[in-house]
Motif scaffolding. Structure first.
Motif, PDB file in Angstrom:
ATOM      1  N   SER A 181       0.854  -1.192   0.000  1.00  0.00           N
ATOM      2  CA  SER A 181       0.000   0.000   0.000  1.00  0.00           C
ATOM      3  C   SER A 181       0.893   1.246   0.000  1.00  0.00           C
ATOM      4  O   SER A 181       1.961   1.243   0.608  1.00  0.00           O
ATOM      5  N   PRO A 182       0.437   2.332  -0.651  1.00  0.00           N
ATOM      6  CA  PRO A 182      -0.861   2.505  -1.297  1.00  0.00           C
ATOM      7  C   PRO A 182      -0.876   2.148  -2.782  1.00  0.00           C
ATOM      8  O   PRO A 182      -1.850   2.424  -3.458  1.00  0.00           O
ATOM      9  N   TRP A 183       0.229   1.559  -3.293  1.00  0.00           N
ATOM     10  CA  TRP A 183       0.201   1.140  -4.694  1.00  0.00           C
ATOM     11  C   TRP A 183      -0.183  -0.324  -4.737  1.00  0.00           C
ATOM     12  O   TRP A 183       0.576  -1.185  -4.298  1.00  0.00           O
ATOM     13  N   ASN A 184      -1.341  -0.651  -5.284  1.00  0.00           N
ATOM     14  CA  ASN A 184      -1.669  -2.073  -5.449  1.00  0.00           C
ATOM     15  C   ASN A 184      -2.705  -2.265  -6.536  1.00  0.00           C
ATOM     16  O   ASN A 184      -3.631  -3.027  -6.370  1.00  0.00           O
ATOM     17  N   TRP A 185      -2.538  -1.553  -7.659  1.00  0.00           N
ATOM     18  CA  TRP A 185      -3.420  -1.819  -8.779  1.00  0.00           C
ATOM     19  C   TRP A 185      -3.341  -3.304  -9.144  1.00  0.00           C
ATOM     20  O   TRP A 185      -2.357  -3.976  -8.863  1.00  0.00           O
ATOM     21  N   GLY A 186      -4.352  -3.799  -9.847  1.00  0.00           N
ATOM     22  CA  GLY A 186      -4.214  -5.107 -10.454  1.00  0.00           C
ATOM     23  C   GLY A 186      -4.952  -6.244  -9.798  1.00  0.00           C
ATOM     24  O   GLY A 186      -4.592  -7.398 -10.000  1.00  0.00           O
ATOM     25  N   HIS A 187      -5.995  -5.948  -8.995  1.00  0.00           N
ATOM     26  CA  HIS A 187      -6.776  -7.013  -8.357  1.00  0.00           C
ATOM     27  C   HIS A 187      -5.867  -8.002  -7.644  1.00  0.00           C
ATOM     28  O   HIS A 187      -5.949  -9.213  -7.820  1.00  0.00           O
ATOM     29  N   SER A 188      -4.978  -7.446  -6.835  1.00  0.00           N
ATOM     30  CA  SER A 188      -4.034  -8.267  -6.083  1.00  0.00           C
ATOM     31  C   SER A 188      -4.737  -8.998  -4.949  1.00  0.00           C
ATOM     32  O   SER A 188      -5.889  -8.719  -4.632  1.00  0.00           O
ATOM     33  N   ASN A 189      -3.999  -9.904  -4.323  1.00  0.00           N
ATOM     34  CA  ASN A 189      -4.537 -10.728  -3.246  1.00  0.00           C
ATOM     35  C   ASN A 189      -3.969 -10.254  -1.911  1.00  0.00           C
ATOM     36  O   ASN A 189      -2.749 -10.289  -1.714  1.00  0.00           O
ATOM     37  N   PRO A 190      -4.802  -9.820  -0.954  1.00  0.00           N
ATOM     38  CA  PRO A 190      -4.281  -9.385   0.337  1.00  0.00           C
ATOM     39  C   PRO A 190      -3.545 -10.475   1.103  1.00  0.00           C
ATOM     40  O   PRO A 190      -2.772 -10.172   2.013  1.00  0.00           O
ATOM     41  N   ASP A 191      -3.774 -11.746   0.750  1.00  0.00           N
ATOM     42  CA  ASP A 191      -3.097 -12.840   1.431  1.00  0.00           C
ATOM     43  C   ASP A 191      -1.716 -13.132   0.855  1.00  0.00           C
ATOM     44  O   ASP A 191      -1.008 -13.996   1.373  1.00  0.00           O
ATOM     45  N   THR A 192      -1.339 -12.439  -0.205  1.00  0.00           N
ATOM     46  CA  THR A 192      -0.089 -12.742  -0.899  1.00  0.00           C
ATOM     47  C   THR A 192       0.934 -11.629  -0.725  1.00  0.00           C
ATOM     48  O   THR A 192       0.622 -10.449  -0.906  1.00  0.00           O
ATOM     49  N   LEU A 193       2.157 -12.025  -0.376  1.00  0.00           N
ATOM     50  CA  LEU A 193       3.302 -11.122  -0.408  1.00  0.00           C
ATOM     51  C   LEU A 193       3.930 -11.248  -1.791  1.00  0.00           C
ATOM     52  O   LEU A 193       4.416 -12.320  -2.162  1.00  0.00           O
ATOM     53  N   TYR A 194       3.894 -10.152  -2.545  1.00  0.00           N
ATOM     54  CA  TYR A 194       4.422 -10.129  -3.907  1.00  0.00           C
ATOM     55  C   TYR A 194       5.819  -9.511  -3.890  1.00  0.00           C
ATOM     56  O   TYR A 194       5.980  -8.340  -3.545  1.00  0.00           O
ATOM     57  N   LEU A 195       6.822 -10.279  -4.275  1.00  0.00           N
ATOM     58  CA  LEU A 195       8.173  -9.756  -4.412  1.00  0.00           C
ATOM     59  C   LEU A 195       8.543  -9.789  -5.887  1.00  0.00           C
ATOM     60  O   LEU A 195       8.453 -10.842  -6.536  1.00  0.00           O
ATOM     61  N   SER A 196       8.952  -8.635  -6.410  1.00  0.00           N
ATOM     62  CA  SER A 196       9.155  -8.519  -7.849  1.00  0.00           C
ATOM     63  C   SER A 196      10.500  -7.858  -8.140  1.00  0.00           C
ATOM     64  O   SER A 196      10.997  -7.041  -7.346  1.00  0.00           O
ATOM     65  N   ALA A 197      11.088  -8.230  -9.272  1.00  0.00           N
ATOM     66  CA  ALA A 197      12.340  -7.623  -9.722  1.00  0.00           C
ATOM     67  C   ALA A 197      12.308  -7.464 -11.232  1.00  0.00           C
ATOM     68  O   ALA A 197      11.718  -8.281 -11.948  1.00  0.00           O
ATOM     69  N   ARG A 198      12.934  -6.419 -11.693  1.00  0.00           N
ATOM     70  CA  ARG A 198      13.062  -6.199 -13.131  1.00  0.00           C
ATOM     71  C   ARG A 198      14.210  -7.050 -13.664  1.00  0.00           C
ATOM     72  O   ARG A 198      15.313  -7.053 -13.105  1.00  0.00           O
ATOM     73  N   ILE A 199      13.945  -7.803 -14.753  1.00  0.00           N
ATOM     74  CA  ILE A 199      14.963  -8.625 -15.395  1.00  0.00           C
ATOM     75  C   ILE A 199      14.918  -8.369 -16.897  1.00  0.00           C
ATOM     76  O   ILE A 199      14.109  -7.558 -17.381  1.00  0.00           O
ATOM     77  N   ASP A 200      15.762  -9.064 -17.645  1.00  0.00           N
ATOM     78  CA  ASP A 200      15.680  -9.019 -19.107  1.00  0.00           C
ATOM     79  C   ASP A 200      16.107 -10.367 -19.657  1.00  0.00           C
ATOM     80  O   ASP A 200      16.434 -11.294 -18.899  1.00  0.00           O
ATOM     81  N   ASP A 201      16.107 -10.488 -20.983  1.00  0.00           N
ATOM     82  CA  ASP A 201      16.446 -11.787 -21.592  1.00  0.00           C
ATOM     83  C   ASP A 201      17.902 -11.847 -22.030  1.00  0.00           C
ATOM     84  O   ASP A 201      18.299 -12.759 -22.758  1.00  0.00           O
ATOM     85  N   ALA A 202      18.704 -10.883 -21.571  1.00  0.00           N
ATOM     86  CA  ALA A 202      20.125 -10.878 -21.914  1.00  0.00           C
ATOM     87  C   ALA A 202      20.981 -11.453 -20.785  1.00  0.00           C
ATOM     88  O   ALA A 202      22.208 -11.538 -20.922  1.00  0.00           O
TER      89      ALA A 202
END
Length: 382
Positions: free
Chosen positions: A68-89
């Motif tokens: 919060s307060p960013w959580n667009w996307g119909h996320s799940n309150p029961d889920t901890l989302y950990l994200s990282a930017r990657i590429d195909d190189a």
């Protein structure tokens, strides 16, 4: 000349965020909840895009992608989302220790939203050491027992840790690193920085537009009101999850009863409210979601009340301040489950559906909300 370039870039930033505000206001007729949270949503979007601006696929860093307060996307309150930017190189190693949460999944994604593609991995399908440690390779050439191909165009990695019981389960420790020897970072230049800043503004517009306008209009806006459709599996959703989005809209003296049978052998079932812009509603301070560990269950059956007033019902979804939105039911199960049954009732009928003898006192509700806040405070620690 340098100051002129900086001022020009900043004018673009200000112009964009004024544009995004107007985009969110375009449909008009905001209810109190939507209007009261919009400014914070915009600031949260800026915060999130600031994190992406500083990200580097050669040196990936995990962030809490739905905090919060960013959580667009119909996320799940029961889920901890950990994200990282990657590429195909590059090739990537994901490692750490699995926790005791109901489900842990990993994904590498190409594209955004319901138009993207993904490689999804269930922790249950991995070779894991006796002490719970694991290693996954997302790469272009096979290596190790837990290897998965890195798809061309891959641009993001996400780890999902979904809690079925907030009081008894604990998250794991998950890390990501780039394999090989990435080149040393160059010192910043004004030209490169302003170019990256401009690209970030373009990405900001696209992401905001997708979640605030395009998907609500194309997907959720097309749903019949107060009706549960058959469960579906969006392409970029976490592995094994089935979804039933229910577009709801209630009059002043109406409420929604949502009944569902727990699918046989399902490790996780949950339901949550989102607003008209696909953002979760006050998840840390209000009872706007319920999982099995938080619900009263009778013979494998759960009955929930969605209402804009608190009638003391234990299985209550708090829709105060809103006239409508989307409530999303989720279940993890290998086969398509039966959808919930949705019934619109008058608020004077609630006692027919929920035993008047089983109502929470204000003190009991306050205690439940205090536990809720404490859980998120702990979950969101690094």
């Amino acid at each position: 000349m340098t100051t002129d370039e900086l001022r020009s870039a900043w004018r673009g930033f200000n112009d964009l965020n004024s544009e995004l505000l107007e985009l969110a206001l375009a449909d008009g007729d905001l209810d109190e909840g939507s209007a009261a949270t919009l400014l914070a949503r915009l600031v949260g979007h800026i915060q999130y895009m600031g994190l992406l601006l500083r990200s580097d696929p050669a040196r990936p860093t995990l962030i809490n992608a739905q905090y919060s307060p960013w959580n667009w996307g119909h996320s799940n309150p029961d889920t901890l989302y950990l994200s990282a930017r990657i590429d195909d190189a590059h090739d990537y190693r994901v490692f750490g220790t699995l926790g005791s949460v109901s489900q842990t999944t990993f994904g590498v994604y190409t594209g955004k939203g319901d138009q993207g593609t993904a490689v999804k991995v269930l922790a249950d399908d991995l070779d894991v050491a006796d002490d719970g440690t694991f290693e996954i390779i997302f790469g272009r050439e096979r290596q190790g027992s837990n290897w998965f191909e890195l798809s061309p165009g891959a641009d993001s990695f996400c780890a999902y840790q979904t809690y079925g019981d907030w009081n008894r389960e604990a998250k794991g420790t998950i890390r990501i690193e780039c394999l090989g020897e990435p080149a040393g970072a160059d010192p910043p230049s004004l030209a490169a920085s302003t170019e990256a800043f401009g690209a970030n503004l373009t990405a900001s517009r696209e992401l905001f537009t997708m979640w605030v306008k395009d998907i609500p209009a194309r997907v959720f806006g097309a749903l019949p009101k107060n009706v549960a459709i058959p469960p579906m599996q969006p392409p970029t959703a976490m592995a094994g999850a089935w979804f039933v989005p229910i577009a709801w809209e209630l009059g002043e003296d109406q409420a929604l009863v949502i009944d569902y049978q727990i699918p046989d052998g399902s490790p996780y079932v949950g339901i949550c409210l989102t607003d008209r812009w696909s953002a979760m509603i006050d998840i840390e301070s209000r009872q706007t979601s319920l999982n099995l560990g938080q619900s009263q269950i009778i013979d494998g059956h759960v009955r929930i009340l969605l209402s804009t007033r608190d009638f003391g019902v234990p299985n209550w979804l708090d829709a105060r301040g809103y006239r409508g939105g989307v409530v999303t039911w989720r279940a993890t199960t290998p086969t398509q489950p039966s959808p919930p049954v949705v019934t619109v009732i008058g608020t004077d009928e609630i006692d027919r559906y929920f035993d008047p003898a089983q109502r929470l006192t204000p003190a009991e509700r306050a205690a439940a909300l205090a536990r809720r806040h404490a859980h998120f405070a702990d979950r969101n620690l690094p």
